[in-house]
Design an enzyme around this catalytic site. Structure first.
Site, PDB file in Angstrom:
ATOM      1  N   HIS A 125       0.854  -1.185   0.000  1.00 44.73           N
ATOM      2  CA  HIS A 125       0.000   0.000   0.000  1.00 44.73           C
ATOM      3  C   HIS A 125       0.888   1.232   0.000  1.00 44.73           C
ATOM      4  O   HIS A 125       1.942   1.231   0.632  1.00 44.73           O
ATOM      5  CB  HIS A 125      -0.899   0.002   1.247  1.00 44.73           C
ATOM      6  CG  HIS A 125      -2.076   0.896   1.101  1.00 44.73           C
ATOM      7  ND1 HIS A 125      -1.995   2.250   1.313  1.00 44.73           N
ATOM      8  CD2 HIS A 125      -3.357   0.635   0.730  1.00 44.73           C
ATOM      9  CE1 HIS A 125      -3.190   2.777   1.099  1.00 44.73           C
ATOM     10  NE2 HIS A 125      -4.029   1.841   0.730  1.00 44.73           N
TER      11      HIS A 125
ATOM     12  N   ASP B 143      -7.779  -5.524   0.068  1.00 42.24           N
ATOM     13  CA  ASP B 143      -8.268  -6.436  -0.959  1.00 42.24           C
ATOM     14  C   ASP B 143      -7.899  -7.895  -0.708  1.00 42.24           C
ATOM     15  O   ASP B 143      -8.387  -8.775  -1.409  1.00 42.24           O
ATOM     16  CB  ASP B 143      -7.724  -6.015  -2.338  1.00 42.24           C
ATOM     17  CG  ASP B 143      -8.347  -4.713  -2.805  1.00 42.24           C
ATOM     18  OD1 ASP B 143      -9.557  -4.549  -2.593  1.00 42.24           O
ATOM     19  OD2 ASP B 143      -7.628  -3.862  -3.353  1.00 42.24           O
TER      20      ASP B 143
HETATM   21  N1  CMC Z   1       4.180  -7.431  -4.326  1.00 41.73           N
HETATM   22  C1  CMC Z   1       5.521  -7.404  -4.428  1.00 41.73           C
HETATM   23  N2  CMC Z   1       6.256  -6.301  -4.272  1.00 41.73           N
HETATM   24  C2  CMC Z   1       5.608  -5.177  -3.993  1.00 41.73           C
HETATM   25  C3  CMC Z   1       4.205  -5.126  -3.861  1.00 41.73           C
HETATM   26  C4  CMC Z   1       3.497  -6.315  -4.044  1.00 41.73           C
HETATM   27  N3  CMC Z   1       2.184  -6.361  -3.939  1.00 41.73           N
HETATM   28  N4  CMC Z   1       3.823  -3.886  -3.585  1.00 41.73           N
HETATM   29  C5  CMC Z   1       4.943  -3.146  -3.548  1.00 41.73           C
HETATM   30  N5  CMC Z   1       6.027  -3.924  -3.794  1.00 41.73           N
HETATM   31  C6  CMC Z   1       7.433  -3.504  -3.839  1.00 41.73           C
HETATM   32  C7  CMC Z   1       7.754  -2.960  -5.218  1.00 41.73           C
HETATM   33  O1  CMC Z   1       8.224  -3.969  -6.072  1.00 41.73           O
HETATM   34  C8  CMC Z   1       8.807  -1.931  -4.870  1.00 41.73           C
HETATM   35  O2  CMC Z   1      10.013  -2.602  -4.616  1.00 41.73           O
HETATM   36  P1  CMC Z   1      11.448  -1.925  -4.981  1.00 41.73           P
HETATM   37  O3  CMC Z   1      11.492  -0.671  -4.178  1.00 41.73           O
HETATM   38  O4  CMC Z   1      12.416  -2.953  -4.576  1.00 41.73           O
HETATM   39  O5  CMC Z   1      11.388  -1.683  -6.462  1.00 41.73           O
HETATM   40  C9  CMC Z   1       8.320  -1.340  -3.561  1.00 41.73           C
HETATM   41  O6  CMC Z   1       7.582  -2.399  -2.940  1.00 41.73           O
HETATM   42  C10 CMC Z   1       7.429  -0.128  -3.713  1.00 41.73           C
HETATM   43  O7  CMC Z   1       6.378  -0.485  -4.610  1.00 41.73           O
HETATM   44  P2  CMC Z   1       5.561   0.560  -5.505  1.00 41.73           P
HETATM   45  O8  CMC Z   1       4.805  -0.192  -6.549  1.00 41.73           O
HETATM   46  O9  CMC Z   1       6.489   1.640  -5.962  1.00 41.73           O
HETATM   47  O10 CMC Z   1       4.595   1.151  -4.416  1.00 41.73           O
HETATM   48  P3  CMC Z   1       3.373   2.097  -4.701  1.00 41.73           P
HETATM   49  O11 CMC Z   1       3.171   2.863  -3.477  1.00 41.73           O
HETATM   50  O12 CMC Z   1       3.559   2.846  -5.977  1.00 41.73           O
HETATM   51  O13 CMC Z   1       2.173   1.064  -4.985  1.00 41.73           O
HETATM   52  C11 CMC Z   1       0.449  -0.458  -4.698  1.00 41.73           C
HETATM   53  C12 CMC Z   1       1.226   0.706  -4.076  1.00 41.73           C
HETATM   54  C13 CMC Z   1      -0.775  -0.771  -3.861  1.00 41.73           C
HETATM   55  C14 CMC Z   1      -0.019  -0.053  -6.107  1.00 41.73           C
HETATM   56  C15 CMC Z   1       1.382  -1.683  -4.784  1.00 41.73           C
HETATM   57  O14 CMC Z   1       1.731  -2.102  -3.471  1.00 41.73           O
HETATM   58  C16 CMC Z   1       0.764  -2.828  -5.566  1.00 41.73           C
HETATM   59  O15 CMC Z   1       0.835  -2.838  -6.796  1.00 41.73           O
HETATM   60  N6  CMC Z   1       0.111  -3.829  -4.878  1.00 41.73           N
HETATM   61  C17 CMC Z   1      -0.541  -4.915  -5.552  1.00 41.73           C
HETATM   62  C18 CMC Z   1      -1.909  -4.475  -6.059  1.00 41.73           C
HETATM   63  C19 CMC Z   1      -2.888  -4.286  -4.920  1.00 41.73           C
HETATM   64  O16 CMC Z   1      -3.023  -5.121  -4.035  1.00 41.73           O
HETATM   65  N7  CMC Z   1      -3.632  -3.167  -4.985  1.00 41.73           N
HETATM   66  C20 CMC Z   1      -4.637  -2.806  -3.973  1.00 41.73           C
HETATM   67  C21 CMC Z   1      -4.217  -1.603  -3.203  1.00 41.73           C
HETATM   68  S1  CMC Z   1      -5.132  -1.295  -1.695  1.00 41.73           S
HETATM   69  C22 CMC Z   1      -6.751  -0.991  -2.124  1.00 41.73           C
HETATM   70  C23 CMC Z   1      -6.997  -0.061  -3.239  1.00 41.73           C
HETATM   71  O17 CMC Z   1      -6.326   0.958  -3.420  1.00 41.73           O
HETATM   72  O18 CMC Z   1      -7.955  -0.301  -3.946  1.00 41.73           O
END
Ligand code: CMC
Length: 378
Positions: A261, A315
């Site tokens: 998140h 989720d």
């Molecule tokens: N699985 C594996 N690695 C992850 C995940 C994940 N679900 N989420 C973040 N990371 C890692 C990512 O690879 C990155 O690593 P590094 O710094 O080594 O490159 C680091 O954590 C930061 O990730 P980010 O994608 O830059 O983080 P963000 O704040 O832009 O994204 C997020 C947040 C929710 C989009 C992301 O965690 C994600 O894609 N999660 C999976 C999809 C998901 O479950 N979405 C629902 C979100 S909560 C409810 C909603 O908003 O509807």
């Protein structure tokens, strides 16, 4: 003009001043108008919480009764909307059907009397009341059945489950569903709320505001993740496969759905409650093998990614709750929208109160003074 550093995803950049909800991502706290969600989940109802978010205070007994009554009276949808939905392809995603139907409501109520509190209330009531009816209607119509009329003797959540399944729901399931709506109703400046506020800032009608937010919610990085969680658990198939699955995804730099998140660096407080709700359902209706897989996955992901602050988000367990209620996977995100519409409308109202159109800037990294090449020379 002050030049700010470009932040992809606008991370950490305030887009509004808001008193609707508050998140502490380090401590795992979520409050609606200052009240902790744990307390609302235990003591409130979805409609009462919606009122709190939209009008800023918990309603009095009379105010709540009047609001519930107005919502009850507006649950039906116009036959023209139903007819329009009948022509949608059955294979289309219910989120797309919902986005089109929410936008179509604006065709019937095109007045934009944005400074009139009666117009605001009327729009709020109509959207909160009809979105569940539209979701249930599309579900039945895509199976070739006629939609079921809302039942006035049932409360908000029980009526939705009734319209969806054509039978009166179990009381515990209806109560748990209502709590799920409370947990999904609002969450500060997430992508769909931002989208709602941007659309609101142009002073368009609330139907366009909700339609644009529905479109934003549908993506797999936002609300759409709850569907993908179930698909992922299906793909994993057994507790033994969890570790190799997680390791392979991480090696390939793929995301694990339902984890991580932008704000929470601990387990999402909504996931904690949803997990408890799932367990209540399993106690009453029998277990789910996907729950064992999910628990193992939480352990393995914590071991591998806990140091990065990646834990289950809202989720991760919501799909298991809906699955136990017999709800099809592709309705999970529309159900998220049924709840979140009240949060979007609270932001619509707040945006209108101190509106300035959103018009951010960009960092231009293209060319300049490029001569036009005539077609025959290209
Ligand atoms: N699985 C594996 N690695 C992850 C995940 C994940 N679900 N989420 C973040 N990371 C890692 C990512 O690879 C990155 O690593 P590094 O710094 O080594 O490159 C680091 O954590 C930061 O990730 P980010 O994608 O830059 O983080 P963000 O704040 O832009 O994204 C997020 C947040 C929710 C989009 C992301 O965690 C994600 O894609 N999660 C999976 C999809 C998901 O479950 N979405 C629902 C979100 S909560 C409810 C909603 O908003 O509807």
């Amino acid at each position: 003009m002050m030049v700010c550093e470009y932040k992809p995803g606008l991370e950490g950049i305030p887009a509004a001043q808001s008193s609707i909800s508050y998140v502490d991502g380090q401590k795992g706290i979520l409050e609606y108008r200052g009240i902790r969600i744990e307390e609302l989940a235990a003591k409130s109802t979805f409609l009462e919480t919606a009122y709190l978010l939209i009008w800023g205070e918990l309603p009095s007994k009379e105010e709540l009764k009047a609001f519930e009554e107005e919502v009850r009276l507006h649950r039906r949808i116009k036959y023209r909307i139903r007819d329009m939905m009948k022509s949608f392809p059955e294979s289309g995603h219910p989120m797309d059907a919902l986005q089109a139907s929410a936008a179509a409501l604006g065709l019937f109520y095109s007045l934009r009397d944005l400074h009139n509190p009666a117009y605001i209330r009327d729009s709020v009531v109509r959207l909160i009341a009809t979105i569940p009816t539209m979701v249930a209607a599309f579900q039945l119509m895509r199976k070739g059945n006629d939609p079921v009329k809302p039942r006035d003797d049932l409360d908000y959540s029980a009526n939705f489950l009734y319209m969806l399944n054509e039978k009166e729901p179990d009381a515990l399931a209806a109560k748990i569903f209502d709590i799920c709506l409370i947990l999904h109703v609002e969450h500060t400046m997430n992508a769909s709320t931002f989208s709602a506020r941007v659309t609101a800032s142009t002073l368009t009608d609330p139907y366009a505001v909700v339609a644009s937010a529905v479109g934003t919610l549908g993506g797999p990085l936002h609300g759409g993740a709850n569907e993908e969680v179930i698909q992922m658990l299906e793909e994993i198939g057994s507790v033994e496969n969890v570790r190799p699955y997680v390791e392979e995804r991480l090696q390939n730099k793929q995301k694990l759905m339902g984890f991580g998140h932008r704000v929470y660096k601990v387990k999402d407080p909504r996931a904690i409650i949803l997990q408890e709700l799932a367990e209540q359902l399993f106690d009453k209706f029998g277990g789910d093998k996907y729950y064992d897989i999910a628990q193992e996955m939480e352990r393995v992901v914590e071991e591998k990614l806990g140091h990065k602050g990646i834990y289950p988000n809202v989720d991760f367990y919501s799909g298991l709750v809906y699955r136990k209620m017999g709800i099809p996977t592709d309705l999970f995100t529309p159900i998220f929208a049924i709840a979140r519409v009240a949060g979007w409308l609270a932001h619509w109202k707040e945006q209108l109160a101190e509106n300035r159109i959103f018009r951010p800037t960009q960092v231009y990294n293209g060319k300049h003074e490029v001569p036009y090449t005539p077609l025959e020379q290209r």
